[in-house]
Design a protein around this motif. Structure first.
Motif, mmCIF file in Angstrom:
data_model
loop_
_atom_site.group_PDB
_atom_site.id
_atom_site.type_symbol
_atom_site.label_atom_id
_atom_site.label_comp_id
_atom_site.label_asym_id
_atom_site.label_seq_id
_atom_site.Cartn_x
_atom_site.Cartn_y
_atom_site.Cartn_z
ATOM 1 N N ARG A 104 -6.600 -3.957 6.254
ATOM 2 C CA ARG A 104 -5.943 -3.712 4.968
ATOM 3 C C ARG A 104 -6.611 -2.541 4.252
ATOM 4 O O ARG A 104 -5.938 -1.708 3.644
ATOM 5 N N PHE A 136 -5.771 0.795 6.412
ATOM 6 C CA PHE A 136 -4.366 1.206 6.410
ATOM 7 C C PHE A 136 -3.620 0.523 5.257
ATOM 8 O O PHE A 136 -2.762 -0.341 5.480
ATOM 9 N N PRO A 137 -3.909 0.913 4.022
ATOM 10 C CA PRO A 137 -3.301 0.241 2.867
ATOM 11 C C PRO A 137 -1.782 0.408 2.775
ATOM 12 O O PRO A 137 -1.115 -0.431 2.174
ATOM 13 N N LYS A 138 -1.235 1.452 3.363
ATOM 14 C CA LYS A 138 0.218 1.654 3.301
ATOM 15 C C LYS A 138 0.985 0.608 4.111
ATOM 16 O O LYS A 138 2.194 0.486 3.969
ATOM 17 N N LEU A 139 0.295 -0.150 4.935
ATOM 18 C CA LEU A 139 0.934 -1.197 5.731
ATOM 19 C C LEU A 139 0.768 -2.566 5.073
ATOM 20 O O LEU A 139 0.755 -3.603 5.746
ATOM 21 N N SER A 140 0.688 -2.583 3.755
ATOM 22 C CA SER A 140 0.442 -3.843 3.042
ATOM 23 C C SER A 140 1.512 -4.895 3.328
ATOM 24 O O SER A 140 1.214 -6.090 3.369
#
Length: 84
Positions: free
Chosen positions: A52, A55-59
């Motif tokens: 998380r 790669f925060p854009k894959l929340s």
């Protein structure tokens, strides 16, 4: 440990449940040939919190995995109490 697979918005994650820890083995987009992330050595497999952060854009994907984890956890708890 058994592998699970979660898909959200074209992103797919293969993950393992390791003593109440979610370990992410592979993350990829269905439209890409190369994965975004892949771990070949089990000792180096990151957990859900680390992924998380990386790669925060894959929340949305991480949230879906968390929901699946908790759903399985509570089902296992209910089964162990004999309520199902």
């Amino acid at each position: 440990m058994s592998e699970r697979c979660t898909e959200v918005d074209g992103w797919v994650a293969h993950w393992l449940l390791d003593h109440h820890h979610v370990r992410i083995m592979l993350v990829g987009n269905e439209s890409e040939t190369q994965p975004l992330f892949s771990a070949a050595v089990l000792a180096a497999v990151p957990d859900l919190a680390e992924m998380r952060e990386r790669f925060p854009k894959l929340s949305g994907l991480w949230d879906a995995i968390r929901r699946e984890y908790w759903a399985e956890f509570f089902t296992a708890q209910e089964n162990s109490r004999g309520t199902i």
